[in-house]
Design an enzyme around this catalytic site. Structure first.
Site, PDB file in Angstrom:
ATOM      1  N   GLU A  50      81.354 -13.846  37.256  1.00 27.91           N
ATOM      2  CA  GLU A  50      82.718 -13.845  36.715  1.00 27.91           C
ATOM      3  C   GLU A  50      83.469 -12.539  36.991  1.00 27.91           C
ATOM      4  OE1 GLU A  50      80.668 -11.293  33.901  1.00 27.91           O
ATOM      5  OE2 GLU A  50      80.080 -13.082  35.010  1.00 27.91           O
TER       6      GLU A  50
ATOM      7  N   HIS B 285      76.935 -10.732  38.259  1.00 28.50           N
ATOM      8  CA  HIS B 285      77.961 -11.336  37.402  1.00 28.50           C
ATOM      9  C   HIS B 285      78.885 -12.217  38.236  1.00 28.50           C
ATOM     10  CE1 HIS B 285      77.746  -9.109  33.411  1.00 28.50           C
ATOM     11  NE2 HIS B 285      76.704  -8.658  34.101  1.00 28.50           N
TER      12      HIS B 285
ATOM     13  N   CYS C 113      72.552 -12.304  34.211  1.00 31.57           N
ATOM     14  CA  CYS C 113      72.184 -10.906  33.963  1.00 31.57           C
ATOM     15  C   CYS C 113      71.117 -10.808  32.875  1.00 31.57           C
ATOM     16  CB  CYS C 113      73.429 -10.087  33.629  1.00 31.57           C
ATOM     17  SG  CYS C 113      73.173  -8.307  33.805  1.00 31.57           S
TER      18      CYS C 113
END
Length: 825
Positions: free
Chosen positions: A801, A799, A683
């Site tokens: 995660e 992202h 990001c």
């Protein structure tokens, strides 16, 4: 009811109880019981349904007596059970060779289901029927004491004919008879009152009726063909003459466990009957042995001659679906439920299969029933048939139609995707709509007007391999109707036959090749205090002659895909078949990351630079799942960390708020490049790398914060790096960004992934970009990943995660990033 620590004198207690009932003595067992029970519900002004769980343990433990409507004196001894799991296991194992039932709910759902266990072995009395013929059998010496009273009650019922009467012949242990055919006219509202085998059940319930006991009653199984006593269906299939339509037991001892309340107790009953015929004698079961016949289970490891593993060849069920679609097209049917049978040789005893089902497929209606005659039912049904309980408003009847099925995902994230898919599927919505409309109609036949309500609409229930959508419907019975009326008016549920119900039942009879036996009917408990709790006979293993049969169906509509419906029946049957054949159980849902590859990056050292982000530790968690050692430092301490760490195999630039210049990220990139440390950005990390190599950033017109999007890989440039190796060409991700990389990228960088068409920022979505640095349609599709053409530097805009990105994919990307190295290292 009277209660004491000592057993009552049953020779004198029966006349006393009769006198109390005659004069309405408030000390009689049933006086005020309904009112007290209703008051127990209304705590804080709210109704408190039992959710099917047994009522609380009678307090205090000891002995109590009560007199039933038919003047049977019941003596009940209650004792606490200190190891309920051991007691339940002993009963489960006993049912391999002794008749009896074990009912167990191992599934909780707020406002619907609770966890409980209720069961017994060696009952004194069984009731069996074949069509309109019935047989009541004394299964031991205690059962013989019942027969005279049962015979008298049956003879007094005008619609029951007794043909063989063990009540008057001591050499016989049975009462046999037949239910007369209905005469005259019955309005549809009174269809449940016409003569049927349930006339016999009503007779027994009335004989033993008492509000003093919520546990004593009839326990067992009801067969599918019972519906033909109420619906004029032309039969097309050959019936097995030995196949019973009902097997019910009256127990004389019960194990009761309320798992939520953490209470467990045993109830042992004795019964005192007047001898009748103008005599004043009393006969009792007191001191008679409780054991019945022992018939051990015999398994087999191969099919007997003429028996195969499945009823239909693959593809035949799909052709049945095509026949149903012709009916839908003409308007003969709205929906239909067709089924097929799968078989396996059964080596393991029923108790083992039941234990496996409970462990692997918790359900609200689990059951193990030894029906005698070398037949067992072992099930884990997800669906309530009919439940009737008393609350302050009256007799409440409820049902939970299930229609709408999709397979479970490998984890909670995939489950969520499947739930979204099924809730957005118009076919699935149509299925359950028609089911619930028919169910409401069934209740409206006998319920107070205005009381039939939908309590829950398309709610999600999750089981071991399947996700279901479920409605929850209630109504309140009119005063002239009871629990058996509610049971009969729903026979059988639209979710197992179709709609319009009569035509659907006829269609099932014409198209299916074999008798349904117990499938699609119900199992449960008809209590003598007026309540009832039954589940549909689904996800059930019928064991007979060492062969396990599992029947599974699919709800069909005009827009059904035949091949998909056939696969649905196979999927539904799979959990039960697995319990028959496998001790290993079902594969557990995968944890984040592929466990077979964990540790593949052992020894790797990762420096995770935190730019004041809220997700950095989850990112570190994913990196550690690869086996790597991760050191996380704030951006202000990077230089100190680099001096302290002897080796760094990968530096990860974390997400973060603001823009790269807020953290002077370019300075850190210079330091990492100087030390020849591979870099992977997330990001803000991608944006920092783009600016560092001379690119520019734009601002999205609509910030994508916590939003899902589909990412598409660019296979033409995958040669530049390994980040996406092992991942699909298109997959879902989570986005948390306002800024994005402007096109064209710096010459040294290449876009390896972008937003897929159809997601905000995909090709053709010119409205998604504007503003900063003059961004526009030329920046589409928005860049989602980059790779340096010559250096081990890569980044993703999304992202990996987040819960919106598959954990398997997120961990794989980090594992791939650790493969980046400088030439010569």
């Amino acid at each position: 009811a009277a209660s004491s620590g000592d057993p009552p004198d049953w020779q004198t207690d029966l006349p006393i109880r009769r006198a109390q009932m005659a004069r309405g003595d408030p000390s009689s067992p049933t006086a005020g019981k309904r009112k007290a029970a209703a008051a127990d519900f209304n705590i804080g002004g709210r109704d408190r349904p039992t959710l099917g769980a047994p009522a609380g343990r009678p307090s205090p433990p000891g002995t109590s007596t009560y007199l039933t409507r038919g003047e049977v004196l019941v003596i009940c001894e209650v004792e606490d059970v200190h190891d309920p799991l051991e007691a339940a296991a002993e009963l489960r194992d006993c049912l391999d060779s002794h008749r009896g039932c074990l009912l167990s709910s191992s599934y909780e759902y707020p406002g619907r289901y609770s966890e409980w266990t209720l069961g017994f072995s060696d009952p004194p009395i069984s009731l069996e029927c074949w069509g309109r013929r019935f047989r009541i059998t004394a299964l031991n010496a205690r059962g013989r004491v019942f027969l005279p009273a049962l015979g008298r009650a049956i003879r007094e019922a005008p619609v029951l004919n007794v043909e063989t009467n063990g009540a008057t012949n001591a050499a016989m242990d049975v009462i046999e008879g037949v239910v007369k055919e209905a005469e005259g006219f019955f309005p549809e509202e009174e269809r449940s009152k016409q003569p049927s085998i349930f006339s016999l059940i009503r007779t027994l319930v009335e004989l033993f009726q008492s509000d003093a006991d919520a546990f004593l009653g009839l326990y067992g199984a009801f067969g599918y063909d019972l519906a033909f006593q109420f619906e004029p269906v032309k039969l097309h299939k050959e019936r097995d003459p030995d196949q019973r339509d009902i097997v019910l037991y009256i127990p004389d001892r019960l194990l009761v466990i309320n798992h939520v309340a953490k209470q467990a107790w045993r109830m042992r009953y004795d019964f005192c009957f007047g001898t009748g015929g103008g005599q004043h004698g009393v006969v009792s079961t007191k001191n008679l042995p409780r054991e019945g016949d022992v018939q051990p289970f015999t398994g087999r490891n191969a099919f007997p001659p003429g028996v195969s593993g499945r009823e239909y060849e693959p593809g035949y069920f799909a052709k049945m679906v095509d026949k149903a679609k012709e009916k839908f097209a003409r308007g003969d049917l709205f929906e239909a439920v067709l089924s097929q049978t799968f078989r396996e040789p059964c080596e393991q005893p029923p108790s083992v299969i039941f234990k496996r089902l409970q462990e692997r497929n918790p359900s609200p209606y689990g059951f193990l029933m030894n029906l005698g005659r070398d037949e067992w039912l072992v099930g884990a049904s997800p669906e309530m048939f009919v439940r009737v309980e008393t609350d302050p408003r009256g007799l409440r009847v409820e049902t939970c139609p299930i229609s709408g099925t999709i397979k479970r995902g490998k984890d909670a994230l995939e489950d969520a995707e499947h739930i979204r898919k099924i809730l957005n599927d118009p076919k699935e919505e149509s299925e359950i709509t028609m089911c619930t409309d028919v169910d409401r109609n069934d209740k409206s036949r006998i319920c107070e007007h205005g009381s039939v309500k939908v309590l829950g609409r398309r709610q999600i229930e999750m089981y071991s391999r399947l996700i279901h959508t479920v409605d929850h419907v209630e109504g309140y019975l009119r005063p002239e109707f009871d629990a058996l009326d509610a049971f009969l008016c729903h026979m059988w549920a639209v979710t197992v036959c179709g709609a319009p119900k009569t035509w659907a039942v006829q269609f099932v009879e014409e198209v299916e090749k074999s008798q349904r036996r117990w499938y699609g009917a119900s199992v449960g408990h008809v209590a003598f205090d007026g309540h009832l709790n039954t589940g549909l006979t689904l996800r059930t293993v019928r064991i007979n002659d060492g062969v396990a049969e599992v029947r599974a169906g699919a709800t069909l509509l005009f827009d059904s895909v035949p091949e998909s419906e056939e696969k649905e029946t196979e999927l539904k049957a799979s959990a039960c078949l697995n319990a028959v054949t496998s001790a290993a159980g079902l594969a557990k849902p995968a944890d984040a990351g592929d466990t077979s590859k964990r540790g593949s990056c052992a020894g790797k050292q990762v420096l995770l630079i935190d730019f004041e982000d809220s997700f950095v530790h989850t990112l570190a968690n994913y990196a550690r799942q690869t086996g790597a050692t991760v050191t996380t430092v704030r951006h202000t301490n990077v230089a100190l960390a680099l001096d302290r760490m002897k080796t760094v195999d990968l530096a990860v630039l974390s997400p973060g708020p603001g823009c790269p210049k807020d953290f002077n990220v370019s300075k850190h990139i210079d330091a990492l490049l100087a030390r020849k440390i591979p870099i992977f950005g997330v990001c803000l990390g991608l944006q920092s790398i783009v600016e560092h190599f001379g690119g520019s950033l734009g601002q999205l017109a609509f910030p994508m914060h916590g939003k899902p999007s589909a990412v598409e890989l660019d296979s033409k440039v995958m040669r530049f790096g390994p980040i996406f190796e092992g991942l699909p060409d298109t997959f879902g991700v989570a986005r948390y960004h306002s800024l994005y990389a402007r096109r064209p990228l710096p010459e040294v960088l290449v876009a390896t992934a972008h937003i897929a068409a159809g997601s905000p920022g995909g090709a053709g979505d010119a409205a998604s970009t504007s503003g900063l640095n003059g961004g526009g349609a030329d920046d589409l599709p928005v860049v989602m990943a980059i790779q340096h053409k010559t250096l081990p530097v890569a980044a993703v805009q999304f992202h990996p995660e987040s819960i919106l990105t598959s954990p398997d994919h997120g961990v794989q990307m980090l594992r791939n990033a650790m493969r980046m190295t400088y030439a010569g290292r």
